[in-house]
Design a protein around this motif. Structure first.
Motif, PDB file in Angstrom:
ATOM      1  N   THR A   1       0.853  -1.199   0.000  1.00 49.60           N
ATOM      2  CA  THR A   1       0.000   0.000   0.000  1.00 49.60           C
ATOM      3  C   THR A   1       0.875   1.230   0.000  1.00 49.60           C
ATOM      4  O   THR A   1       2.000   1.226   0.528  1.00 49.60           O
ATOM      5  CB  THR A   1      -0.918   0.034   1.228  1.00 49.60           C
ATOM      6  N   GLY A   2       0.343   2.269  -0.568  1.00 50.99           N
ATOM      7  CA  GLY A   2       1.034   3.546  -0.586  1.00 50.99           C
ATOM      8  C   GLY A   2       0.038   4.663  -0.439  1.00 50.99           C
ATOM      9  O   GLY A   2      -1.127   4.538  -0.810  1.00 50.99           O
ATOM     10  N   SER A   3       0.476   5.748   0.144  1.00 49.68           N
ATOM     11  CA  SER A   3      -0.407   6.884   0.348  1.00 49.68           C
ATOM     12  C   SER A   3       0.415   8.148   0.212  1.00 49.68           C
ATOM     13  O   SER A   3       1.496   8.253   0.800  1.00 49.68           O
ATOM     14  CB  SER A   3      -1.048   6.813   1.731  1.00 49.68           C
ATOM     15  N   VAL A   4      -0.095   9.083  -0.532  1.00 48.71           N
ATOM     16  CA  VAL A   4       0.607  10.341  -0.706  1.00 48.71           C
ATOM     17  C   VAL A   4      -0.396  11.485  -0.572  1.00 48.71           C
ATOM     18  O   VAL A   4      -1.540  11.380  -1.018  1.00 48.71           O
ATOM     19  CB  VAL A   4       1.312  10.406  -2.082  1.00 48.71           C
ATOM     20  N   ILE A   5       0.025  12.521   0.115  1.00 51.37           N
ATOM     21  CA  ILE A   5      -0.841  13.680   0.299  1.00 51.37           C
ATOM     22  C   ILE A   5      -0.819  14.502  -0.983  1.00 51.37           C
ATOM     23  O   ILE A   5       0.187  15.119  -1.327  1.00 51.37           O
ATOM     24  CB  ILE A   5      -0.374  14.532   1.493  1.00 51.37           C
ATOM     25  N   GLN A   6      -1.955  14.505  -1.655  1.00 43.15           N
ATOM     26  CA  GLN A   6      -2.043  15.295  -2.887  1.00 43.15           C
ATOM     27  C   GLN A   6      -2.231  16.778  -2.565  1.00 43.15           C
ATOM     28  O   GLN A   6      -1.660  17.638  -3.220  1.00 43.15           O
ATOM     29  CB  GLN A   6      -3.208  14.790  -3.734  1.00 43.15           C
ATOM     30  N   PHE A   7      -3.066  17.058  -1.534  1.00 43.68           N
ATOM     31  CA  PHE A   7      -3.287  18.436  -1.094  1.00 43.68           C
ATOM     32  C   PHE A   7      -3.334  18.427   0.436  1.00 43.68           C
ATOM     33  O   PHE A   7      -4.140  17.717   1.039  1.00 43.68           O
ATOM     34  CB  PHE A   7      -4.597  18.973  -1.680  1.00 43.68           C
ATOM     35  N   ASP A   8      -2.467  19.203   1.067  1.00 47.22           N
ATOM     36  CA  ASP A   8      -2.354  19.112   2.521  1.00 47.22           C
ATOM     37  C   ASP A   8      -3.510  19.758   3.270  1.00 47.22           C
ATOM     38  O   ASP A   8      -3.843  19.355   4.385  1.00 47.22           O
ATOM     39  CB  ASP A   8      -1.019  19.682   2.998  1.00 47.22           C
ATOM     40  N   GLY A   9      -4.161  20.771   2.693  1.00 51.52           N
ATOM     41  CA  GLY A   9      -5.310  21.379   3.364  1.00 51.52           C
ATOM     42  C   GLY A   9      -4.982  21.803   4.788  1.00 51.52           C
ATOM     43  O   GLY A   9      -3.952  22.439   5.054  1.00 51.52           O
ATOM     44  N   PHE A  10      -5.844  21.410   5.748  1.00 50.12           N
ATOM     45  CA  PHE A  10      -5.655  21.814   7.146  1.00 50.12           C
ATOM     46  C   PHE A  10      -4.383  21.245   7.746  1.00 50.12           C
ATOM     47  O   PHE A  10      -3.873  21.759   8.752  1.00 50.12           O
ATOM     48  CB  PHE A  10      -6.865  21.394   7.987  1.00 50.12           C
ATOM     49  N   LEU A  11      -3.840  20.145   7.148  1.00 49.77           N
ATOM     50  CA  LEU A  11      -2.605  19.553   7.681  1.00 49.77           C
ATOM     51  C   LEU A  11      -1.427  20.510   7.579  1.00 49.77           C
ATOM     52  O   LEU A  11      -0.399  20.298   8.229  1.00 49.77           O
ATOM     53  CB  LEU A  11      -2.287  18.257   6.942  1.00 49.77           C
ATOM     54  N   LYS A  12      -1.566  21.547   6.790  1.00 50.24           N
ATOM     55  CA  LYS A  12      -0.512  22.548   6.690  1.00 50.24           C
ATOM     56  C   LYS A  12      -0.320  23.274   8.025  1.00 50.24           C
ATOM     57  O   LYS A  12       0.763  23.774   8.329  1.00 50.24           O
ATOM     58  CB  LYS A  12      -0.866  23.563   5.601  1.00 50.24           C
TER      59      LYS A  12
END
Length: 915
Positions: free
Chosen positions: A413-424
């Motif tokens: 499995t892999g996961s990548v943040i395409q848009f960080d939004g509030f995580l910024k």
């Protein structure tokens, strides 16, 4: 002119700047009265009548308010906007009414959720009456806590000596901790294996995949139970030709968490900042009441005791404006986010905890805040801003890789943040994940897989098998315990900090690596309550009672009705223990705690067999110092084992006899017996025995010295005991001064001394072996701000008599002094910036508490009277002298502390604390 009453002087100081000359703002300093800690303060047979008592310190504040009202038109009660705040206002009004201070005066209640000019002015425009249902909910809660504490605790003391107290919610929280500990103890670890392959894509990019299926069977956690099966699976992978069988892509959205409530700020401050619940609330109180921002005192956050998650519309719009300006339109959702509380009855809720002005960024206010205040304000600010930001978007990829027959299947499995939004801005933390999670839980979200298509062949770089063992459920942290109590509906967020503090103060639990571990004393109390008062420590019963209290505050239920229902059953339960014998209690607790007290030995022998006589059986016993483990053949066999001990106060190896002593040998010089003993204040070693006291002479105590808390009593032999008895010992001459440095054990533990400077030894240093270099280093640290005592300094002359007011660094901390009156400076205050006005107020409060503030004359003074007055003194009645003698007062300051605590003291019932 109007008198405005708030709780704290800090709040009064801030609000006073917002109001004009037509208002006088005074502080009540919290509750002005409480139920006296004695029987009869709540009388169920008289309709739950309550007696209230004003202490000397509060009496002064009441007089100040009464005096100010003489020239005022009305009274504005501006205490906090919750149940406790409403109760404080009710107490103030009730006392003033009984003193006829409100005749012809208008009394109104005002509340504000933030201490800002606009919030205070808005409150003044919208006064109201006291909220009667909210006051009645307070009365019901206070009566319940008192009745439980002052009725159940004496039963506990009689049937289980050595116990401290029991409380309505405190005992249920303790049960949670004890039950988790039992889960940990019963847990049997189970072995399992995983097999991972390091693979390379057609483009040569490396990634990891885990074996998930074998021969058509999906492998669960224990699919590979041992090394043999794991290595066999590993060989299968090495022999297989692997290709990509399927690729699944999907997009996930993650939404921000709601703004802080009392509960969530305690949890998150514990995880991120390592703050205790009490510390979090203390720092938040300061931020709420006001901070001086370069000449302007402003409350930086809204009220911190709330279970609401909504924020005011104007604050939402201000936050959205900041997001757009600082982060761009992409980070701003089309519509404001709306949050709803999950609480069943959010009667204490107003707004969530948020900055009063989001434009005050953490960076802009940091120069005016302490380190703790800065960290907590930054947490509140970021959480609030993030709550109105766009969702984060994650691209997730799942790939299955198999051999041609699909008998060996690996999963990646892999996961990548395409848009960080509030995580910024903000990421929420969770601290209850297992420390080592073989399935990859808790790894970084940016775990990217290389581009892969169905049918692609992959190259095998390496294959390895790893052994794992299942882990027991994690012990509670403050954060996870608060979360669990909230889930069960036990207590209320505003009381959690005090509940956790009470459990630690009474030594029912301890914190080890930020995890709660129950002490044996706490386990005994929990076992007693579960066996004989089961209903009152049930989670459902406690939660239901909380719901009833909420219904009272909502005006749906009569407060005396709730008390009558509770008292009828509770009184019957208490009366049912009247004939309960201590032996019955011991038998029940012995059975309940047997697995803990007598764990199964690895060699298979019976853990209850007495190690001394081999004929008796070990069991739970009760002595004058509380519970202990003893042999059934007593008094023929005197083997005992302490049960309830502090760290370092003996252990299983101390093996004190029933009389609390253990012989260590004879002093080779004097020939006297050296013994290890247990007294009211802990373990100590003694040489010889007390000599008979001759008439008219004082008793001479034999040489003795306390055992340091960090020393294991099981390791103390004759040699160590003699070294302890020889203290203080010389360490060596200081290289700079040439003066001897000595090491010893004093009233407050091990120390080193150099001239007039004392330095307590840290936990890892041994008073018997510390060397010169280490001692010099510690003394140097003391000189740089350690506990080396600083010289006194003057704050100025007292306005009443022009005598100096001085500030001192005492053994227990800083204090102020005026004449013979000494008062300890609050821990929250900074001695370096303490003002004369603050000192004068503190001294006045101390003097009021102690009467006239003067000490009782020394007994020797009477012998110094002139001879010509002797005849007159003889004629005076003997009782006159005793009548005028100043009462013995409790030590309030560092320098007033007595050398020893009273030998006999009773534990304070739990009802003295909230819940």
């Amino acid at each position: 002119m109007h008198v405005v009453v708030v709780e704290s002087p800090a709040k009064a100081k801030t609000i006073n700047k917002y109001l004009g000359k037509d208002y006088v703002v005074l502080a009540s300093y919290g509750h002005i009265r409480d139920l006296p800690p004695k029987d009869g303060s709540v009388r169920p047979d008289e309709g739950f009548a309550m007696d209230w008592e004003i202490d000397a310190k509060s009496e002064k504040h009441v007089k100040d308010i009464t005096q100010a009202l003489k020239s005022a038109d009305g009274l504005l009660l501006a205490t906090d906007p919750d149940r406790e705040g409403e109760a404080i206002s009710w107490h103030v009004r009730d006392v003033l009414e009984k003193r006829k201070a409100l005749v012809g005066k208008q009394v109104q209640r005002i509340t504000f959720n933030a201490i800002t000019r606009s919030a205070v002015e808005e409150a003044l425009r919208n006064p109201r009456d006291l909220d009667t249902p909210l006051v009645e909910a307070y009365l019901a809660r206070r009566a319940l806590d008192y009745l439980v504490g002052f009725t159940l605790s004496p039963v506990l003391w009689r049937k289980l000596p050595g116990s401290r107290s029991a409380g309505r919610v405190q005992s249920v929280a303790l049960r949670l901790i004890c039950e988790r500990e039992q889960e940990v103890e019963r847990f049997v670890s189970r072995e399992y294996w995983t097999v991972d392959a390091i693979l390379a894509s057609p483009q040569g990019q490396i990634f990891r995949a885990r074996l998930s299926q074998l021969d058509g069977q999906k492998l669960d956690k224990f699919g590979l139970p041992d090394e043999t099966t794991a290595l066999a699976a590993l060989e299968r992978i090495k022999a297989a030709t692997l290709r990509v069988e399927s690729v699944e892509r999907k997009q996930a959205r993650r939404n921000p968490a709601a703004p802080f409530t009392t509960s969530t700020i305690q949890q998150e401050a514990s995880r991120k900042l390592y703050f205790s619940a009490r510390q979090t609330m203390q720092v938040a109180q300061k931020l709420y009441e006001g901070v001086d921002l370069g000449g302007e005192t402003v409350g930086l956050i809204t009220y911190m005791r709330t279970d609401g998650v909504s924020i005011a519309p104007e604050a939402v719009f201000a936050t959205r404006d900041l997001i757009g300006a600082e982060f761009g339109a992409a980070y701003l959702p089309e519509q404001p986010r709306v949050y709803k509380t999950k609480a069943k009855n959010a009667q204490e809720a107003h707004e969530a905890i948020r900055p009063t002005d989001v434009a005050r960024t953490p960076q802009s206010v940091a120069p005016y805040l302490t380190a703790e205040q800065r960290k907590l304000y930054e947490l509140v600010w970021k959480r609030t801003v993030a709550s109105q930001m766009a969702s984060a978007i994650l691209d997730q990829v799942a790939v299955d890789i198999a051999d041609p027959e699909a008998k060996v299947v690996l999963h990646a499995t892999g996961s990548v943040i395409q848009f960080d939004g509030f995580l910024k801005v903000y990421r929420e933390d969770f601290d209850d994940r297992p420390e080592s999670s073989p399935d990859g839980a808790g790894e970084d979200e940016n775990r990217l897989l290389p581009p892969l298509r169905e049918g692609d062949g992959v190259k095998r770089e390496d294959v390895k098998a790893d052994q794992h063992f299942t882990q027991p459920p994690p012990r509670y942290t403050e954060a996870s315990l608060v979360k669990r109590m909230e889930e069960l509906g036990i207590g209320r967020p505003s009381t959690y900090a005090s509940i956790l503090s009470v459990l630690q103060d009474r030594e029912y639990v301890r914190l080890d690596a930020r995890r709660f571990i129950p002490e044996d004393r706490g386990r005994l109390v929990t076992a007693f309550l579960e066996n004989f008062f089961s209903r009152y420590v049930q989670y459902s019963f406690t939660a239901d009672l909380e719901n009833q209290l909420d219904e009272i505050s909502d005006g749906k239920l009569g407060w005396k009705t709730v008390l009558e229902r509770f008292w009828m059953d509770f009184k019957a339960a208490i009366e049912g223990t009247a004939t309960l014998r201590v032996s019955e209690v011991l038998d029940a607790l012995d059975k309940e705690l047997g697995p803990h007290l007598f764990p199964q030995a690895e060699d298979g022998h019976d853990p209850r067999v007495c190690p001394v006589c081999s004929a008796g059986r070990l069991g739970l016993r009760i002595g004058k110092f509380g519970a202990f483990v003893g042999c059934s053949n007593y008094p023929d066999c005197k083997f005992t084992r302490p049960l309830v001990t502090k760290e370092g106060e003996g252990g299983d190896g101390a093996a004190l006899a029933e009389d609390g002593t253990k012989p260590l040998g004879k002093d080779p010089v004097s020939g006297e017996d050296v013994t290890l003993r247990k007294g009211p204040y802990g373990l100590y070693v003694q040489k010889g025995e007390a000599a008979p006291v001759e008439k008219g002479k004082k008793a001479v105590k034999p040489p003795r010295v306390s055992i340091p808390k960090d020393m294991d009593a099981a390791t103390i032999d004759l040699d160590i005991a003699l070294k302890l008895l020889s203290l203080p010992r010389p360490v060596g001459d200081h290289p700079e001064t040439g003066t001897m440095i000595s090491a010893g054990i004093g009233r407050f533990g091990p120390y080193i001394k150099h001239g007039d400077i004392y330095k307590s030894l840290p936990k890892d240093d041994d008073v018997l072996t510390i060397g010169l270099n280490r001692a010099v280093s510690l003394l140097a640290e003391a000189g740089k701000g350690g506990r080396a005592r600083q010289p006194a300094r003057s704050l100025g002359d007292h306005p009443a008599d022009t005598k100096p007011v001085t500030i001192h660094d005492g053994r227990f901390g800083p204090y102020v002094q005026h004449g013979g009156v000494r008062a300890t400076i609050p821990r929250t205050a900074d001695p370096a910036t303490y003002t004369l006005a603050e000192a004068v107020e503190l001294i006045a409060a101390k003097a009021a508490k102690d009467g006239d503030g003067k000490k009782a004359p020394a007994k020797k003074a009477a012998t110094k009277a002139p001879v010509k007055k002797a005849a007159a003194e003889k004629k005076a009645p003997a009782k006159t002298a005793t009548k005028k003698a100043a009462p013995k007062k409790a030590a309030d300051s560092a320098e007033d502390a007595p050398a020893k605590a009273p030998r006999k003291s009773k534990a304070k019932p739990a009802s003295a604390d909230p819940d």
